[in-house]
Design an enzyme around this catalytic site. Sequence first.
Site, PDB file in Angstrom:
ATOM      1  CG  ASP A  38    -101.308   4.659-102.449  1.00 31.81           C
ATOM      2  OD1 ASP A  38    -101.339   3.416-102.590  1.00 31.81           O
ATOM      3  OD2 ASP A  38    -101.051   5.210-101.385  1.00 31.81           O
ATOM      4  CB  THR A  42    -100.602  -1.165 -97.636  1.00 28.61           C
ATOM      5  OG1 THR A  42     -99.655  -0.152 -97.994  1.00 28.61           O
ATOM      6  CG2 THR A  42     -99.945  -2.538 -97.694  1.00 28.61           C
ATOM      7  CG  ASP A  63     -95.362  -0.165-108.822  1.00 26.44           C
ATOM      8  OD1 ASP A  63     -94.680   0.407-107.943  1.00 26.44           O
ATOM      9  OD2 ASP A  63     -95.177  -1.352-109.173  1.00 26.44           O
ATOM     10  CE1 TYR A 152     -91.486  -0.001 -93.725  1.00 24.36           C
ATOM     11  CE2 TYR A 152     -90.660  -0.078 -91.480  1.00 24.36           C
ATOM     12  CZ  TYR A 152     -91.349   0.576 -92.471  1.00 24.36           C
ATOM     13  OH  TYR A 152     -91.918   1.810 -92.222  1.00 24.36           O
ATOM     14  CE1 TYR A 166     -79.869   9.005-106.807  1.00 29.00           C
ATOM     15  CE2 TYR A 166     -80.769  10.988-107.813  1.00 29.00           C
ATOM     16  CZ  TYR A 166     -80.489   9.637-107.868  1.00 29.00           C
ATOM     17  OH  TYR A 166     -80.827   8.916-108.992  1.00 29.00           O
ATOM     18  NE  ARG A 193     -99.736   0.775 -88.739  1.00 25.95           N
ATOM     19  CZ  ARG A 193     -99.198   1.686 -89.556  1.00 25.95           C
ATOM     20  NH1 ARG A 193     -98.094   2.286 -89.264  1.00 25.95           N
ATOM     21  NH2 ARG A 193     -99.793   1.999 -90.682  1.00 25.95           N
TER      22      ARG A 193
HETATM   23  N1  UDP Z   1     -98.037  -6.310 -80.614  1.00 28.43           N
HETATM   24  C1  UDP Z   1     -98.790  -7.030 -79.698  1.00 28.43           C
HETATM   25  N2  UDP Z   1    -100.055  -7.410 -80.065  1.00 28.43           N
HETATM   26  C2  UDP Z   1    -100.606  -7.116 -81.267  1.00 28.43           C
HETATM   27  C3  UDP Z   1     -99.840  -6.372 -82.206  1.00 28.43           C
HETATM   28  C4  UDP Z   1     -98.555  -5.997 -81.837  1.00 28.43           C
HETATM   29  O1  UDP Z   1     -98.351  -7.330 -78.582  1.00 28.43           O
HETATM   30  O2  UDP Z   1    -101.761  -7.502 -81.509  1.00 28.43           O
HETATM   31  C5  UDP Z   1     -96.682  -5.872 -80.215  1.00 28.43           C
HETATM   32  C6  UDP Z   1     -95.592  -6.206 -81.229  1.00 28.43           C
HETATM   33  O3  UDP Z   1     -95.061  -7.503 -80.987  1.00 28.43           O
HETATM   34  C7  UDP Z   1     -94.579  -5.115 -80.932  1.00 28.43           C
HETATM   35  C8  UDP Z   1     -95.446  -3.918 -80.531  1.00 28.43           C
HETATM   36  O4  UDP Z   1     -96.703  -4.464 -80.143  1.00 28.43           O
HETATM   37  O5  UDP Z   1     -93.760  -5.460 -79.853  1.00 28.43           O
HETATM   38  C9  UDP Z   1     -95.660  -2.907 -81.649  1.00 28.43           C
HETATM   39  O6  UDP Z   1     -96.097  -3.613 -82.781  1.00 28.43           O
HETATM   40  P1  UDP Z   1     -96.565  -2.908 -84.120  1.00 28.43           P
HETATM   41  O7  UDP Z   1     -96.888  -4.008 -85.072  1.00 28.43           O
HETATM   42  O8  UDP Z   1     -97.629  -1.902 -83.864  1.00 28.43           O
HETATM   43  O9  UDP Z   1     -95.314  -2.085 -84.644  1.00 28.43           O
HETATM   44  P2  UDP Z   1     -93.713  -2.246 -84.567  1.00 28.43           P
HETATM   45  O10 UDP Z   1     -93.289  -1.298 -83.537  1.00 28.43           O
HETATM   46  O11 UDP Z   1     -93.373  -3.667 -84.201  1.00 28.43           O
HETATM   47  O12 UDP Z   1     -93.272  -1.891 -85.923  1.00 28.43           O
END
Ligand code: UDP
Length: 321
Positions: A38, A42, A63, A152, A166, A193
């Site tokens: 790592d 993050t 890295d 991403y 591969y 998240r």
């Molecule tokens: N979301 C939200 N409030 C927050 C964080 C995320 O409403 O404080 C929503 C975000 O817009 C998405 C969903 O929750 O629709 C899941 O977001 P996350 O970032 O966890 O992961 P994603 O599935 O988007 O990769």
Amino acid sequence: MTRPGSAGRAVVTGAAGFLPSELCRGLLARGWEVVGLDNFITGRRSNLDDLVVDPRFSFIEHDVCEALPVAGPVDAVLHFASAASPPEYLAHPIETLMVGSRGTHTGLDLARSTGARFLLASTSEIYGDPLVNPQPESYWGNVNPVGVRSVYDEAKRFAEALSMSYHREFGLDVKIVRIFNTYGPLLAPGDGRVVSNFVRQALLGEPITIYGDGSQTRSFCYVDDEARGILMLLESSWNGPMNIGNPDEFTIAELAQQILELTGSSSELVRHPLPSDDPRVRRPDITLARQVLGWQPEIALRDGLVRVIDRYRRERDHGRL
Ligand code: UDP
């Protein structure tokens, strides 16, 4: 040298991440030796605390865009290095593209030169904002190739394409796990998240931040279920992509309500703008995992959230939330 009685020697990139650190624990429990790498862009050092005391675990700060400095036999390479939460990959767009492309390349080269199997951490994001719900592996997705999330989504799509090349060109034993929203007690409270944000906000009595109108859906898989599925895939003879996730689908508004109930919090709900290209729906079709691995999730959202809330409460009581 692999130790006598060992199930094999696995290299895990991104080992200090929330999910990969759990995979390292699972691998050790199944008798593997583990080499973790790592660079802590993050990943969190604290996720390794219990691992580094195990003599069968070794760690290299590195890295993975540069050739992997792992000597000796390798039986499996699990490529998990990448930012995974939207605010984190949006904060590191170039690194995210590089670790998905160059980083996947170094992992594949190590697997090829050692004869190891290769497991790629892919994502439900490769389906983009899906026009099909639930998403089977055969669905090609609906991705904006130049939008902010593309750093991403396209990195992971490229990583899948490189891995399959591969497999076709060199006969490499390639497995691709498409991971759907995974949560658990070790989610970093500040990673942005939805589960970590909402639980943290509820426990601190801060407003719960709903992005958009909260009608978008996600399907949340508890980390123990996710890790078990991934390890079963690793030890299977399957080649190609497989969804591993929990098919129970909830709106974000429903998730907020559950967290308010379980925490007993009186936090208010506030609306924030929906991030661009935020998928409207997401739910895995796990028919393939059921048939090939006999895997399915066992932990319901409510039970998993209780465990997250317990952990976050303890963090709060120590002033670490
Ligand atoms: N979301 C939200 N409030 C927050 C964080 C995320 O409403 O404080 C929503 C975000 O817009 C998405 C969903 O929750 O629709 C899941 O977001 P996350 O970032 O966890 O992961 P994603 O599935 O988007 O990769």
